[in-house]
Design a protein around this motif. Structure first.
Motif, PDB file in Angstrom:
ATOM      1  N   MET A  80       0.817  -1.203   0.000  1.00  0.00           N
ATOM      2  CA  MET A  80       0.000   0.000   0.000  1.00  0.00           C
ATOM      3  C   MET A  80       0.855   1.260   0.000  1.00  0.00           C
ATOM      4  O   MET A  80       0.474   2.275  -0.594  1.00  0.00           O
ATOM      5  CB  MET A  80      -0.978  -0.019   1.176  1.00  0.00           C
ATOM      6  N   ARG A  81       1.988   1.207   0.639  1.00  0.00           N
ATOM      7  CA  ARG A  81       2.890   2.355   0.624  1.00  0.00           C
ATOM      8  C   ARG A  81       3.412   2.637  -0.783  1.00  0.00           C
ATOM      9  O   ARG A  81       3.789   3.761  -1.107  1.00  0.00           O
ATOM     10  CB  ARG A  81       4.070   2.119   1.562  1.00  0.00           C
ATOM     11  N   ALA A  82       3.439   1.611  -1.638  1.00  0.00           N
ATOM     12  CA  ALA A  82       3.950   1.774  -2.999  1.00  0.00           C
ATOM     13  C   ALA A  82       2.978   2.553  -3.897  1.00  0.00           C
ATOM     14  O   ALA A  82       3.345   2.956  -4.997  1.00  0.00           O
ATOM     15  CB  ALA A  82       4.242   0.410  -3.619  1.00  0.00           C
ATOM     16  N   GLU A  83       1.731   2.733  -3.444  1.00  0.00           N
ATOM     17  CA  GLU A  83       0.728   3.535  -4.150  1.00  0.00           C
ATOM     18  C   GLU A  83       0.545   3.106  -5.599  1.00  0.00           C
ATOM     19  O   GLU A  83       0.520   3.921  -6.523  1.00  0.00           O
ATOM     20  CB  GLU A  83       1.094   5.020  -4.079  1.00  0.00           C
ATOM     21  N   GLY A  84       0.415   1.802  -5.803  1.00  0.00           N
ATOM     22  CA  GLY A  84       0.144   1.286  -7.139  1.00  0.00           C
ATOM     23  C   GLY A  84       1.362   0.868  -7.925  1.00  0.00           C
ATOM     24  O   GLY A  84       1.234   0.243  -8.985  1.00  0.00           O
ATOM     25  N   ALA A  85       2.547   1.213  -7.447  1.00  0.00           N
ATOM     26  CA  ALA A  85       3.773   0.797  -8.133  1.00  0.00           C
ATOM     27  C   ALA A  85       4.047  -0.684  -7.841  1.00  0.00           C
ATOM     28  O   ALA A  85       3.591  -1.233  -6.837  1.00  0.00           O
ATOM     29  CB  ALA A  85       4.961   1.635  -7.668  1.00  0.00           C
ATOM     30  N   VAL A  86       4.768  -1.310  -8.733  1.00  0.00           N
ATOM     31  CA  VAL A  86       5.117  -2.721  -8.556  1.00  0.00           C
ATOM     32  C   VAL A  86       6.189  -2.855  -7.477  1.00  0.00           C
ATOM     33  O   VAL A  86       7.163  -2.096  -7.457  1.00  0.00           O
ATOM     34  CB  VAL A  86       5.625  -3.328  -9.878  1.00  0.00           C
ATOM     35  N   VAL A  87       5.990  -3.819  -6.585  1.00  0.00           N
ATOM     36  CA  VAL A  87       6.962  -4.113  -5.529  1.00  0.00           C
ATOM     37  C   VAL A  87       7.547  -5.495  -5.803  1.00  0.00           C
ATOM     38  O   VAL A  87       6.804  -6.476  -5.904  1.00  0.00           O
ATOM     39  CB  VAL A  87       6.312  -4.083  -4.128  1.00  0.00           C
ATOM     40  N   SER A  88       8.849  -5.568  -5.936  1.00  0.00           N
ATOM     41  CA  SER A  88       9.488  -6.845  -6.229  1.00  0.00           C
ATOM     42  C   SER A  88       9.509  -7.745  -4.997  1.00  0.00           C
ATOM     43  O   SER A  88       9.354  -7.272  -3.861  1.00  0.00           O
ATOM     44  CB  SER A  88      10.922  -6.617  -6.727  1.00  0.00           C
ATOM     45  N   VAL A  89       9.733  -9.025  -5.238  1.00  0.00           N
ATOM     46  CA  VAL A  89       9.878  -9.973  -4.132  1.00  0.00           C
ATOM     47  C   VAL A  89      11.047  -9.571  -3.253  1.00  0.00           C
ATOM     48  O   VAL A  89      10.975  -9.642  -2.022  1.00  0.00           O
ATOM     49  CB  VAL A  89      10.067 -11.408  -4.677  1.00  0.00           C
ATOM     50  N   GLU A  90      12.132  -9.107  -3.880  1.00  0.00           N
ATOM     51  CA  GLU A  90      13.313  -8.688  -3.124  1.00  0.00           C
ATOM     52  C   GLU A  90      12.989  -7.512  -2.209  1.00  0.00           C
ATOM     53  O   GLU A  90      13.429  -7.466  -1.059  1.00  0.00           O
ATOM     54  CB  GLU A  90      14.446  -8.324  -4.089  1.00  0.00           C
ATOM     55  N   ASP A  91      12.208  -6.546  -2.715  1.00  0.00           N
ATOM     56  CA  ASP A  91      11.838  -5.398  -1.889  1.00  0.00           C
ATOM     57  C   ASP A  91      10.914  -5.807  -0.747  1.00  0.00           C
ATOM     58  O   ASP A  91      11.005  -5.266   0.359  1.00  0.00           O
ATOM     59  CB  ASP A  91      11.160  -4.326  -2.738  1.00  0.00           C
ATOM     60  N   LEU A  92      10.023  -6.753  -1.005  1.00  0.00           N
ATOM     61  CA  LEU A  92       9.148  -7.238   0.062  1.00  0.00           C
ATOM     62  C   LEU A  92       9.964  -7.932   1.148  1.00  0.00           C
ATOM     63  O   LEU A  92       9.721  -7.734   2.342  1.00  0.00           O
ATOM     64  CB  LEU A  92       8.093  -8.184  -0.503  1.00  0.00           C
TER      65      LEU A  92
END
Length: 218
Positions: A162-174
């Motif tokens: 949700m903090r990404a505001e619609g941007a893609v979040v990679s597995v690495e970032d998660l």
């Protein structure tokens, strides 16, 4: 929120870390300044809870290193020195906030939340997207008014998305933001957490898989 706790009193450090993890924060711990210097050079933290009086590299030097590095981590300095001159000195070193020992855990959490709201970009206390509402201070989640019973890790993953505001979040970032440094980079923990989140969020689906890139909330 990714937090580093730097405190040479091991019981206190571990107690703080356990309490923050119960609030779905990803927490790393180190007990001396040398280890802290290594960690901040590897990981991007939202907040560093930093004891000022540390063995090895002093807390003031760790704080200056964070400032000189140009990172976005906020620093909450802990110390047993409660005098006004000590507080002024700590803030002048570059700390964003200053908390004297002993302290109430609730106040520590409130100050961490406040520092997160001052991050770049600012983190509001309540996140809302696609009918999903995440109340960070109350540690509550809902969708279209329906309460969601989430595990600590599910809550953390949802917060990152949700903090990404619609941007893609990679597995690495998660893994970087929702797990601590002991997470296995080859684990399927992210896929499992996403799967259970999707089931709990219900239909229509709000978490989208972007092949080869990661996940996003539309």
């Amino acid at each position: 929120m990714r937090v580093l706790v730097v405190e040479d009193e091991r019981l206190l450090a571990d107690t703080i870390a356990d309490g923050l993890r119960r609030l779905s924060m990803a927490v790393d711990v180190c007990y001396d300044g040398d280890a802290a210097m290594e960690r901040v050079g590897v990981h991007d933290y939202d907040v560093v809870v930093l004891d000022r009086d540390l063995p090895g590299t002093p807390g003031d030097e760790v704080c200056r290193a964070l400032l000189d590095d140009g990172g976005e981590a906020r620093v909450l300095m802990l110390t047993a020195a409660a005098g006004i001159d000590d507080r002024i000195s700590g803030l002048d070193t570059g700390a964003d906030d200053y908390l004297t020992k002993p302290f109430a855990f609730g106040e520590l959490v409130a100050r961490l939340r406040a520092l997160a709201r001052r991050a770049r970009p600012a983190l509001p206390p309540v996140l809302s997207r696609a009918g999903v509402v995440l109340d960070l201070p109350r540690h509550q989640a809902s969708r279209d008014g329906r309460h969601l019973s989430l595990s600590r890790k599910e809550f953390a993953v949802l917060e990152v998305l949700m903090r990404a505001e619609g941007a893609v979040v990679s597995v690495e970032d998660l893994l970087e933001k929702a797990w601590d440094e002991h997470a296995d980079p080859f684990t399927n923990a992210v896929r499992v957490a996403i799967g259970t989140l999707r089931r709990k969020l219900g239909d229509p689906p709000v978490i989208e898989t972007v092949p080869g890139a990661g996940y996003r909330i539309g």
